[in-house]
Design an enzyme around this catalytic site. Structure first.
Site, PDB file in Angstrom:
ATOM      1  N   ASP A   1       0.860  -1.195   0.000  1.00  0.00           N
ATOM      2  CA  ASP A   1       0.000   0.000   0.000  1.00  0.00           C
ATOM      3  C   ASP A   1       0.888   1.234   0.000  1.00  0.00           C
ATOM      4  OD1 ASP A   1      -3.266   0.328   0.911  1.00  0.00           O
ATOM      5  OD2 ASP A   1      -2.021   2.133   0.821  1.00  0.00           O
TER       6      ASP A   1
ATOM      7  N   ASN B   1      -5.477  -4.332  -6.760  1.00  0.00           N
ATOM      8  CA  ASN B   1      -6.678  -3.715  -6.205  1.00  0.00           C
ATOM      9  C   ASN B   1      -6.515  -2.247  -5.861  1.00  0.00           C
ATOM     10  OD1 ASN B   1      -9.163  -3.754  -4.293  1.00  0.00           O
ATOM     11  ND2 ASN B   1      -7.440  -3.281  -2.931  1.00  0.00           N
TER      12      ASN B   1
ATOM     13  N   TYR C   1     -13.071   7.735 -13.733  1.00  0.00           N
ATOM     14  CA  TYR C   1     -13.202   6.492 -12.968  1.00  0.00           C
ATOM     15  C   TYR C   1     -13.825   5.394 -13.833  1.00  0.00           C
ATOM     16  CZ  TYR C   1     -14.068   3.471  -8.924  1.00  0.00           C
ATOM     17  OH  TYR C   1     -14.066   2.425  -8.040  1.00  0.00           O
TER      18      TYR C   1
ATOM     19  N   LYS D   1     -12.022   1.920 -15.071  1.00  0.00           N
ATOM     20  CA  LYS D   1     -12.524   0.589 -14.693  1.00  0.00           C
ATOM     21  C   LYS D   1     -12.964  -0.225 -15.917  1.00  0.00           C
ATOM     22  CE  LYS D   1     -11.798   0.957 -10.237  1.00  0.00           C
ATOM     23  NZ  LYS D   1     -10.738   0.157  -9.590  1.00  0.00           N
TER      24      LYS D   1
ATOM     25  N   THR E   1     -16.258   1.472   2.657  1.00  0.00           N
ATOM     26  CA  THR E   1     -14.818   1.504   2.959  1.00  0.00           C
ATOM     27  C   THR E   1     -14.447   2.975   3.158  1.00  0.00           C
ATOM     28  OG1 THR E   1     -14.075   1.897   0.691  1.00  0.00           O
ATOM     29  CG2 THR E   1     -14.429  -0.408   1.304  1.00  0.00           C
TER      30      THR E   1
HETATM   31  N1  LIG Z   1     -15.642   0.786  -2.051  1.00  0.00           N
HETATM   32  C1  LIG Z   1     -16.388   0.673  -3.137  1.00  0.00           C
HETATM   33  O1  LIG Z   1     -17.616   0.909  -3.127  1.00  0.00           O
HETATM   34  C2  LIG Z   1     -15.774   0.199  -4.426  1.00  0.00           C
HETATM   35  C3  LIG Z   1     -16.629  -0.133  -5.483  1.00  0.00           C
HETATM   36  C4  LIG Z   1     -16.091  -0.579  -6.673  1.00  0.00           C
HETATM   37  C5  LIG Z   1     -14.719  -0.690  -6.811  1.00  0.00           C
HETATM   38  N2  LIG Z   1     -13.913  -0.333  -5.770  1.00  0.00           N
HETATM   39  C6  LIG Z   1     -12.479  -0.473  -5.992  1.00  0.00           C
HETATM   40  O2  LIG Z   1     -11.938  -1.296  -4.982  1.00  0.00           O
HETATM   41  C7  LIG Z   1     -10.557  -0.969  -4.790  1.00  0.00           C
HETATM   42  C8  LIG Z   1     -10.303  -0.788  -3.317  1.00  0.00           C
HETATM   43  O3  LIG Z   1     -11.090   0.290  -2.866  1.00  0.00           O
HETATM   44  P1  LIG Z   1     -11.551   0.471  -1.340  1.00  0.00           P
HETATM   45  O4  LIG Z   1     -12.989   0.828  -1.394  1.00  0.00           O
HETATM   46  O5  LIG Z   1     -11.092  -0.670  -0.517  1.00  0.00           O
HETATM   47  O6  LIG Z   1     -10.781   1.829  -1.000  1.00  0.00           O
HETATM   48  P2  LIG Z   1      -9.749   2.222   0.158  1.00  0.00           P
HETATM   49  O7  LIG Z   1      -9.481   3.658  -0.050  1.00  0.00           O
HETATM   50  O8  LIG Z   1     -10.265   1.748   1.464  1.00  0.00           O
HETATM   51  O9  LIG Z   1      -8.452   1.358  -0.213  1.00  0.00           O
HETATM   52  C9  LIG Z   1      -7.654   1.650  -1.319  1.00  0.00           C
HETATM   53  C10 LIG Z   1      -6.205   1.520  -0.903  1.00  0.00           C
HETATM   54  O10 LIG Z   1      -5.398   1.720  -2.074  1.00  0.00           O
HETATM   55  C11 LIG Z   1      -4.271   2.475  -1.680  1.00  0.00           C
HETATM   56  N3  LIG Z   1      -3.741   3.189  -2.823  1.00  0.00           N
HETATM   57  C12 LIG Z   1      -4.300   4.225  -3.491  1.00  0.00           C
HETATM   58  N4  LIG Z   1      -3.499   4.631  -4.475  1.00  0.00           N
HETATM   59  C13 LIG Z   1      -2.395   3.851  -4.430  1.00  0.00           C
HETATM   60  C14 LIG Z   1      -1.213   3.774  -5.200  1.00  0.00           C
HETATM   61  N5  LIG Z   1      -0.982   4.634  -6.199  1.00  0.00           N
HETATM   62  N6  LIG Z   1      -0.301   2.823  -4.903  1.00  0.00           N
HETATM   63  C15 LIG Z   1      -0.514   1.975  -3.880  1.00  0.00           C
HETATM   64  N7  LIG Z   1      -1.606   2.001  -3.104  1.00  0.00           N
HETATM   65  C16 LIG Z   1      -2.539   2.924  -3.385  1.00  0.00           C
HETATM   66  C17 LIG Z   1      -4.786   3.443  -0.619  1.00  0.00           C
HETATM   67  O11 LIG Z   1      -3.733   3.927   0.209  1.00  0.00           O
HETATM   68  C18 LIG Z   1      -5.784   2.565   0.134  1.00  0.00           C
HETATM   69  O12 LIG Z   1      -5.207   1.933   1.246  1.00  0.00           O
HETATM   70  C19 LIG Z   1     -10.294   0.263  -5.648  1.00  0.00           C
HETATM   71  O13 LIG Z   1      -9.690  -0.137  -6.866  1.00  0.00           O
HETATM   72  C20 LIG Z   1     -11.677   0.809  -5.908  1.00  0.00           C
HETATM   73  O14 LIG Z   1     -11.742   1.564  -7.094  1.00  0.00           O
HETATM   74  C21 LIG Z   1     -14.396   0.094  -4.586  1.00  0.00           C
END
Ligand SMILES: NC(=O)c1ccc[n+]([C@@H]2O[C@H](COP(=O)([O-])OP(=O)(O)OC[C@H]3O[C@@H](n4cnc5c(N)ncnc54)[C@H](O)[C@@H]3O)[C@@H](O)[C@H]2O)c1
Length: 255
Positions: A38, A91, A162, A166, A197
């Site tokens: 991360d 992810n 976004y 995706k 989250t």
């Molecule tokens: N939460 C939702 O509703 C949702 C829905 C669809 C897709 N997603 C996708 O799921 C994935 C995880 O999201 P989440 O909801 O757990 O968010 P989150 O913000 O809780 O976790 C994302 C993590 O990625 C890390 N991160 C961001 N940019 C980074 C980089 N350049 N290098 C390394 N680490 C990096 C952040 O520090 C964070 O810890 C993402 O790809 C997001 O687009 C989330």
């Protein structure tokens, strides 16, 4: 009872929070040794603490998935520590809110905001696969799961970058799946719907009921519910599954 991922070695990017953290814990519960990556290194370390406290094995590394040298160092650390690489959950991602002003239609979006989202969400996944795949080829196969979104399947007004990132993740997932299908590497995408989250908590606080009305189950997902799909896709139970995208969304995409 045998574990689904006994003896496997895995990488989880963005594993310091949310879906990545829940998945690192779930992969380790099924017997995988996990490298938690991360950009927020303390988050990754906390995840490692949770995995190890539950009897699993994990290590952490910081770094940015948009920086080629960081991605290379991450993959090298997994391979030198665990001896091989079997599973990758690519992810790490950011929401539009992390890249600039929100609620902008396509003509209002700055190139800087667009590029930031595409860099992390799409180029980051490409770079991870670029460095992971050679080790999987050398090891005789592997399973990659990339995090897309329901926004990889439908349009979402005021989220051009976004949505573009995706949809792109699904496109490169399908392409890599075809390229390596005969060499034992399966590549799939998971498409979460609205999951509670740190990424979504502000939006949920602002637009809670409006979001829930789009979800047939009328609730948000939990990160652990996405993790279960990733565990299955990563395991040999999904041995004939490649190039697919799995919605885990309470029915959002079906509606
Ligand atoms: N939460 C939702 O509703 C949702 C829905 C669809 C897709 N997603 C996708 O799921 C994935 C995880 O999201 P989440 O909801 O757990 O968010 P989150 O913000 O809780 O976790 C994302 C993590 O990625 C890390 N991160 C961001 N940019 C980074 C980089 N350049 N290098 C390394 N680490 C990096 C952040 O520090 C964070 O810890 C993402 O790809 C997001 O687009 C989330």
């Amino acid at each position: 009872m045998s574990l689904l991922l006994q003896g496997k070695s895995a990488i989880v990017t963005g594993g310091g929070s949310g879906i990545g953290r829940a998945t690192a814990i779930a992969l380790a519960r099924e017997g995988a040794r996990v490298l938690v990556q991360d950009r927020a290194e303390n988050g990754a370390q906390e995840t490692v603490g949770l995995v190890n406290a539950a009897g699993g094995q994990a290590i952490s590394i910081g770094g940015d998935v948009t920086v080629e040298a960081d991605v290379q160092a991450m993959v090298d650390l997994a391979v030198t520590t665990f001896g091989r690489l079997d599973v990758a959950f690519n992810n790490a991602g950011i929401s539009p809110a992390a890249a600039g002003p929100t609620m902008q239609r396509t003509h209002e979006l700055s190139l800087a905001s667009w590029s930031k989202v595409i860099d992390v969400n799409l180029t980051g996944v490409f770079l991870c696969m670029k460095y992971q795949i050679p080790h999987m080829l050398a090891g005789g196969g592997g399973a990659i799961v990339n995090t897309a979104s329901v926004a990889g399947l439908v349009g979402l007004p005021t989220a051009s970058a976004y949505v573009g990132s995706k949809h792109g993740v699904i496109g490169i997932t399908k392409t890599a799946a075809m390229e390596y299908a005969q060499e034992g590497i399966r590549v799939n995408a998971v498409c979460p719907g609205y999951v509670l989250t740190p990424m979504t908590e502000n939006g949920v606080a602002r637009r809670g009921e409006e979001l829930l009305n789009k979800v047939p189950m009328h609730r948000l997902g939990r990160p652990e519910e996405i993790a279960e799909a990733v565990v299955w896709l990563s395991s040999d139970r999904a041995s004939f599954v490649t190039g697919s995208f799995y919605t885990v969304d309470g029915g959002y995409y079906a509606a």
